[in-house]
Design a protein around this motif. Structure first.
Motif, short mmCIF file in Angstrom:
data_model
loop_
_atom_site.label_atom_id
_atom_site.label_comp_id
_atom_site.label_asym_id
_atom_site.label_seq_id
_atom_site.Cartn_x
_atom_site.Cartn_y
_atom_site.Cartn_z
N GLU A 159 0.81 -1.22 0.00
CA GLU A 159 0.00 0.00 0.00
C GLU A 159 0.84 1.27 0.00
O GLU A 159 0.47 2.27 -0.62
N VAL A 160 1.99 1.25 0.69
CA VAL A 160 2.74 2.50 0.89
C VAL A 160 4.04 2.61 0.10
O VAL A 160 4.57 3.71 -0.04
N CYS A 161 4.56 1.49 -0.44
CA CYS A 161 5.85 1.51 -1.14
C CYS A 161 5.66 1.42 -2.65
O CYS A 161 5.06 0.46 -3.15
N LEU A 162 6.17 2.39 -3.35
CA LEU A 162 6.04 2.45 -4.80
C LEU A 162 6.45 1.14 -5.48
O LEU A 162 5.72 0.60 -6.31
N LEU A 163 7.63 0.62 -5.14
CA LEU A 163 8.16 -0.55 -5.84
C LEU A 163 7.36 -1.81 -5.58
O LEU A 163 7.39 -2.75 -6.40
N ASP A 164 6.62 -1.87 -4.47
CA ASP A 164 5.81 -3.06 -4.14
C ASP A 164 4.41 -3.00 -4.73
O ASP A 164 3.69 -4.00 -4.72
N GLN A 165 4.01 -1.86 -5.25
CA GLN A 165 2.64 -1.69 -5.71
C GLN A 165 2.42 -2.32 -7.09
O GLN A 165 3.29 -2.24 -7.95
N PRO A 166 1.24 -2.93 -7.32
CA PRO A 166 0.90 -3.39 -8.66
C PRO A 166 0.87 -2.18 -9.60
O PRO A 166 0.25 -1.17 -9.29
N PHE A 167 1.53 -2.30 -10.73
CA PHE A 167 1.64 -1.18 -11.66
C PHE A 167 0.26 -0.84 -12.22
O PHE A 167 -0.50 -1.72 -12.62
N ILE A 168 -0.04 0.44 -12.25
CA ILE A 168 -1.38 0.90 -12.60
C ILE A 168 -1.83 0.45 -13.99
O ILE A 168 -3.01 0.19 -14.23
N LYS A 169 -0.89 0.30 -14.93
CA LYS A 169 -1.24 -0.09 -16.30
C LYS A 169 -1.12 -1.59 -16.54
O LYS A 169 -1.53 -2.07 -17.59
N GLU A 170 -0.56 -2.32 -15.58
CA GLU A 170 -0.38 -3.78 -15.72
C GLU A 170 -0.39 -4.37 -14.31
O GLU A 170 0.64 -4.57 -13.70
N GLN A 171 -1.59 -4.66 -13.81
CA GLN A 171 -1.77 -5.06 -12.42
C GLN A 171 -1.10 -6.39 -12.06
O GLN A 171 -0.89 -6.67 -10.88
N SER A 172 -0.75 -7.19 -13.04
CA SER A 172 -0.10 -8.48 -12.76
C SER A 172 1.38 -8.31 -12.42
O SER A 172 2.02 -9.28 -12.01
N GLN A 173 1.92 -7.11 -12.58
CA GLN A 173 3.31 -6.84 -12.28
C GLN A 173 3.44 -5.67 -11.31
O GLN A 173 2.65 -4.74 -11.36
N THR A 174 4.45 -5.74 -10.45
CA THR A 174 4.72 -4.61 -9.57
C THR A 174 5.54 -3.55 -10.32
O THR A 174 6.09 -3.83 -11.40
N VAL A 175 5.63 -2.38 -9.74
CA VAL A 175 6.44 -1.32 -10.34
C VAL A 175 7.90 -1.78 -10.43
O VAL A 175 8.59 -1.52 -11.42
N ALA A 176 8.36 -2.50 -9.41
CA ALA A 176 9.73 -3.01 -9.42
C ALA A 176 9.96 -3.96 -10.59
O ALA A 176 11.01 -3.92 -11.25
N GLN A 182 12.63 -3.20 -17.97
CA GLN A 182 13.29 -2.17 -18.76
C GLN A 182 14.81 -2.21 -18.59
O GLN A 182 15.56 -1.89 -19.52
N VAL A 183 15.27 -2.59 -17.41
CA VAL A 183 16.71 -2.77 -17.19
C VAL A 183 17.24 -3.83 -18.14
O VAL A 183 18.29 -3.67 -18.76
N GLY A 184 16.48 -4.93 -18.28
CA GLY A 184 16.89 -5.98 -19.20
C GLY A 184 16.91 -5.52 -20.64
O GLY A 184 17.79 -5.90 -21.41
N LYS A 185 15.96 -4.67 -21.02
CA LYS A 185 15.91 -4.17 -22.39
C LYS A 185 17.01 -3.16 -22.68
O LYS A 185 17.64 -3.20 -23.74
N MET A 186 17.25 -2.25 -21.73
CA MET A 186 18.17 -1.14 -21.98
C MET A 186 19.61 -1.45 -21.59
O MET A 186 20.53 -0.73 -21.99
N GLY A 187 19.80 -2.49 -20.78
CA GLY A 187 21.16 -2.89 -20.43
C GLY A 187 21.84 -2.01 -19.41
O GLY A 187 23.06 -2.04 -19.28
N GLU A 188 21.04 -1.22 -18.67
CA GLU A 188 21.60 -0.35 -17.63
C GLU A 188 20.76 -0.44 -16.37
O GLU A 188 19.57 -0.75 -16.42
N ASN A 189 21.40 -0.16 -15.23
CA ASN A 189 20.67 -0.06 -13.98
C ASN A 189 19.76 1.17 -14.04
O ASN A 189 20.16 2.23 -14.51
N ILE A 190 18.53 1.02 -13.57
CA ILE A 190 17.55 2.10 -13.54
C ILE A 190 16.94 2.12 -12.15
O ILE A 190 16.58 1.07 -11.60
N ALA A 191 16.81 3.31 -11.55
CA ALA A 191 16.26 3.40 -10.21
C ALA A 191 15.49 4.70 -10.01
O ALA A 191 15.89 5.74 -10.53
#
Length: 220
Positions: A159-176, A182-191
Protein backbone atom coordinates in the motif's frame (compact mmCIF):
# COMPACT_ATOMS: atom_id res chain seq x y z
CA UNK A 1 22.20 -37.54 -29.44
CA UNK A 2 21.68 -33.81 -30.08
CA UNK A 3 18.28 -32.32 -29.33
CA UNK A 4 16.45 -31.12 -32.43
CA UNK A 5 16.07 -27.34 -32.57
CA UNK A 6 12.46 -26.18 -32.76
CA UNK A 7 11.75 -24.25 -35.95
CA UNK A 8 10.16 -20.88 -35.24
CA UNK A 9 8.31 -18.69 -37.73
CA UNK A 10 10.08 -15.36 -38.23
CA UNK A 11 6.73 -13.59 -37.74
CA UNK A 12 6.52 -14.97 -34.19
CA UNK A 13 10.04 -13.75 -33.44
CA UNK A 14 9.16 -10.29 -34.72
CA UNK A 15 5.92 -10.22 -32.72
CA UNK A 16 7.73 -11.17 -29.49
CA UNK A 17 10.41 -8.59 -30.24
CA UNK A 18 7.75 -5.87 -30.55
CA UNK A 19 5.99 -7.04 -27.38
CA UNK A 20 9.06 -7.39 -25.18
CA UNK A 21 11.68 -5.09 -26.70
CA UNK A 22 14.26 -7.86 -26.26
CA UNK A 23 16.90 -8.56 -28.96
CA UNK A 24 15.81 -10.78 -31.85
CA UNK A 25 18.26 -13.52 -30.85
CA UNK A 26 16.91 -13.66 -27.31
CA UNK A 27 13.34 -13.76 -28.64
CA UNK A 28 14.18 -16.69 -30.90
CA UNK A 29 15.82 -18.63 -28.05
CA UNK A 30 12.88 -17.97 -25.74
CA UNK A 31 10.41 -19.20 -28.37
CA UNK A 32 12.49 -22.31 -29.01
CA UNK A 33 12.62 -23.06 -25.29
CA UNK A 34 8.85 -22.57 -25.12
CA UNK A 35 8.10 -24.66 -28.23
CA UNK A 36 6.67 -21.64 -30.00
CA UNK A 37 4.30 -20.61 -27.20
CA UNK A 38 4.24 -16.80 -27.22
CA UNK A 39 3.05 -16.30 -23.62
CA UNK A 40 5.57 -18.74 -22.14
CA UNK A 41 8.34 -17.17 -24.21
CA UNK A 42 7.42 -13.74 -22.85
CA UNK A 43 7.63 -15.13 -19.30
CA UNK A 44 11.09 -16.53 -20.08
CA UNK A 45 12.25 -13.11 -21.26
CA UNK A 46 10.78 -11.42 -18.18
CA UNK A 47 12.63 -13.82 -15.88
CA UNK A 48 15.87 -13.12 -17.70
CA UNK A 49 15.18 -9.41 -17.40
CA UNK A 50 14.75 -9.74 -13.63
CA UNK A 51 18.03 -11.66 -13.37
CA UNK A 52 19.77 -9.03 -15.46
CA UNK A 53 18.34 -6.29 -13.24
CA UNK A 54 19.64 -8.01 -10.11
CA UNK A 55 23.16 -8.15 -11.54
CA UNK A 56 23.08 -4.45 -12.45
CA UNK A 57 21.46 -3.22 -9.22
CA UNK A 58 24.76 -2.19 -7.59
CA UNK A 59 25.98 -0.18 -10.57
CA UNK A 60 26.15 3.58 -10.07
CA UNK A 61 23.38 5.69 -11.61
CA UNK A 62 24.71 9.22 -12.14
CA UNK A 63 22.54 10.12 -15.13
CA UNK A 64 18.81 10.16 -15.72
CA UNK A 65 15.95 12.60 -16.11
CA UNK A 66 13.21 14.39 -14.21
CA UNK A 67 9.66 13.91 -15.43
CA UNK A 68 6.30 15.36 -14.47
CA UNK A 69 2.66 14.35 -14.70
CA UNK A 70 -0.36 16.60 -14.17
CA UNK A 71 -3.73 14.99 -13.52
CA UNK A 72 -7.38 15.89 -12.83
CA UNK A 73 -7.35 19.28 -14.49
CA UNK A 74 -4.31 20.47 -12.61
CA UNK A 75 -5.47 19.23 -9.21
CA UNK A 76 -2.68 16.63 -8.81
CA UNK A 77 0.93 16.99 -9.90
CA UNK A 78 3.91 14.64 -9.65
CA UNK A 79 7.63 15.15 -10.21
CA UNK A 80 9.94 12.12 -10.43
CA UNK A 81 13.69 11.69 -10.77
CA UNK A 82 14.51 8.45 -12.58
CA UNK A 83 18.20 7.56 -12.64
CA UNK A 84 20.25 5.47 -15.08
CA UNK A 85 23.90 5.01 -16.02
CA UNK A 86 24.23 7.06 -19.21
CA UNK A 87 22.81 10.18 -20.78
CA UNK A 88 22.25 8.17 -23.97
CA UNK A 89 19.75 5.84 -22.27
CA UNK A 90 18.14 8.75 -20.41
CA UNK A 91 17.23 10.32 -23.75
CA UNK A 92 15.71 7.19 -25.29
CA UNK A 93 11.98 6.93 -25.95
CA UNK A 94 11.73 3.81 -23.76
CA UNK A 95 13.29 5.52 -20.75
CA UNK A 96 11.13 8.62 -21.15
CA UNK A 97 8.00 6.48 -21.45
CA UNK A 98 8.94 4.60 -18.27
CA UNK A 99 9.46 7.93 -16.50
CA UNK A 100 6.01 9.16 -17.56
CA UNK A 101 4.37 5.89 -16.54
CA UNK A 102 5.92 5.98 -13.07
CA UNK A 103 4.84 9.60 -12.58
CA UNK A 104 1.30 8.70 -13.67
CA UNK A 105 1.27 5.73 -11.30
CA UNK A 106 2.33 7.93 -8.37
CA UNK A 107 -0.41 10.44 -9.21
CA UNK A 108 -3.03 7.68 -9.19
CA UNK A 109 -1.89 5.48 -6.29
CA UNK A 110 -0.15 7.95 -3.95
CA UNK A 111 2.72 5.90 -2.45
CA UNK A 112 4.50 7.31 0.61
CA UNK A 113 7.88 5.67 0.11
CA UNK A 114 9.97 4.34 -2.78
CA UNK A 115 11.02 1.02 -1.24
CA UNK A 116 10.70 -0.90 2.02
CA UNK A 117 14.09 0.28 3.23
CA UNK A 118 12.76 3.86 3.39
CA UNK A 119 9.81 3.05 5.67
CA UNK A 120 10.45 4.56 9.08
CA UNK A 121 10.73 2.34 12.16
CA UNK A 122 7.95 4.38 13.77
CA UNK A 123 5.55 3.52 10.92
CA UNK A 124 6.53 -0.16 11.00
CA UNK A 125 6.06 -0.49 14.77
CA UNK A 126 2.75 1.38 14.70
CA UNK A 127 1.37 -0.97 12.04
CA UNK A 128 2.63 -4.05 13.88
CA UNK A 129 0.97 -2.92 17.12
CA UNK A 130 -2.36 -2.46 15.36
CA UNK A 131 -2.17 -5.86 13.63
CA UNK A 132 -1.07 -7.67 16.81
CA UNK A 133 -3.97 -6.15 18.73
CA UNK A 134 -6.43 -7.19 16.02
CA UNK A 135 -5.03 -10.73 15.90
CA UNK A 136 -4.91 -11.09 19.68
CA UNK A 137 -8.57 -10.12 19.92
CA UNK A 138 -9.39 -13.11 17.74
CA UNK A 139 -7.97 -15.47 20.36
CA UNK A 140 -5.51 -17.14 18.00
CA UNK A 141 -2.26 -18.63 19.37
CA UNK A 142 0.99 -16.61 19.26
CA UNK A 143 2.59 -18.59 16.40
CA UNK A 144 -0.46 -18.04 14.21
CA UNK A 145 -0.53 -14.35 15.12
CA UNK A 146 3.09 -13.92 13.94
CA UNK A 147 2.28 -15.58 10.61
CA UNK A 148 -0.74 -13.32 10.22
CA UNK A 149 1.50 -10.37 11.03
CA UNK A 150 3.87 -11.24 8.16
CA UNK A 151 0.98 -11.25 5.71
CA UNK A 152 -0.43 -7.99 7.07
CA UNK A 153 2.93 -6.25 6.83
CA UNK A 154 3.35 -7.46 3.24
CA UNK A 155 0.00 -5.86 2.41
CA UNK A 156 1.07 -2.69 4.23
CA UNK A 157 4.25 -2.41 2.15
CA UNK A 158 2.19 -2.93 -1.00
CA UNK A 159 0.00 0.00 0.00
CA UNK A 160 2.74 2.50 0.89
CA UNK A 161 5.85 1.51 -1.14
CA UNK A 162 6.04 2.45 -4.80
CA UNK A 163 8.16 -0.55 -5.84
CA UNK A 164 5.81 -3.06 -4.14
CA UNK A 165 2.64 -1.69 -5.71
CA UNK A 166 0.90 -3.39 -8.66
CA UNK A 167 1.64 -1.18 -11.66
CA UNK A 168 -1.38 0.90 -12.60
CA UNK A 169 -1.24 -0.09 -16.30
CA UNK A 170 -0.38 -3.78 -15.72
CA UNK A 171 -1.77 -5.06 -12.42
CA UNK A 172 -0.10 -8.48 -12.76
CA UNK A 173 3.31 -6.84 -12.28
CA UNK A 174 4.72 -4.61 -9.57
CA UNK A 175 6.44 -1.32 -10.34
CA UNK A 176 9.73 -3.01 -9.42
CA UNK A 177 9.10 -5.73 -12.03
CA UNK A 178 8.23 -3.14 -14.68
CA UNK A 179 11.51 -1.35 -13.99
CA UNK A 180 13.44 -4.65 -14.00
CA UNK A 181 12.03 -5.49 -17.43
CA UNK A 182 13.29 -2.17 -18.76
CA UNK A 183 16.71 -2.77 -17.19
CA UNK A 184 16.89 -5.98 -19.20
CA UNK A 185 15.91 -4.17 -22.39
CA UNK A 186 18.17 -1.14 -21.98
CA UNK A 187 21.16 -2.89 -20.43
CA UNK A 188 21.60 -0.35 -17.63
CA UNK A 189 20.67 -0.06 -13.98
CA UNK A 190 17.55 2.10 -13.54
CA UNK A 191 16.26 3.40 -10.21
CA UNK A 192 13.68 5.81 -8.87
CA UNK A 193 15.75 8.28 -6.86
CA UNK A 194 13.01 10.56 -5.50
CA UNK A 195 9.54 11.91 -6.14
CA UNK A 196 7.13 14.58 -4.95
CA UNK A 197 3.33 14.46 -5.23
CA UNK A 198 1.18 17.57 -4.82
CA UNK A 199 -2.61 17.69 -4.49
CA UNK A 200 -4.71 20.82 -4.29
CA UNK A 201 -6.32 21.18 -0.85
CA UNK A 202 -3.82 19.00 1.00
CA UNK A 203 -1.65 20.91 3.51
CA UNK A 204 1.61 19.18 2.57
CA UNK A 205 3.02 17.33 -0.40
CA UNK A 206 4.27 13.74 -0.35
CA UNK A 207 8.04 13.58 -0.70
CA UNK A 208 10.09 10.39 -1.00
CA UNK A 209 13.78 9.84 -1.58
CA UNK A 210 15.71 6.59 -1.92
CA UNK A 211 18.63 5.88 0.35
CA UNK A 212 21.77 6.46 -1.66
CA UNK A 213 24.02 3.43 -2.10
CA UNK A 214 27.33 4.06 -3.84
CA UNK A 215 28.81 1.02 -5.54
CA UNK A 216 32.51 0.43 -4.93
CA UNK A 217 34.71 0.57 -7.99
CA UNK A 218 36.28 -2.82 -8.81
CA UNK A 219 39.93 -3.16 -7.91
CA UNK A 220 42.34 -3.10 -10.85
Amino acid sequence: MATETVKIDAKLVKELREKSGAPMGDCLKALQESNGDMENAFVVLRKRGMASAAKKASRTTNEGAVGTYIHAGGKIGVMVELACESDFVARTEGFQELLRDIAMHIAAVDPRYIGREEVTEADIEREKEVYRAQAAASGKPANIIEKMLEGKMGKFYEEVCLLDQPFIKEQSQTVAQIIATQVGKMGENIAVRRFARFKIGEPTATFAQAKQVVAEEPQA
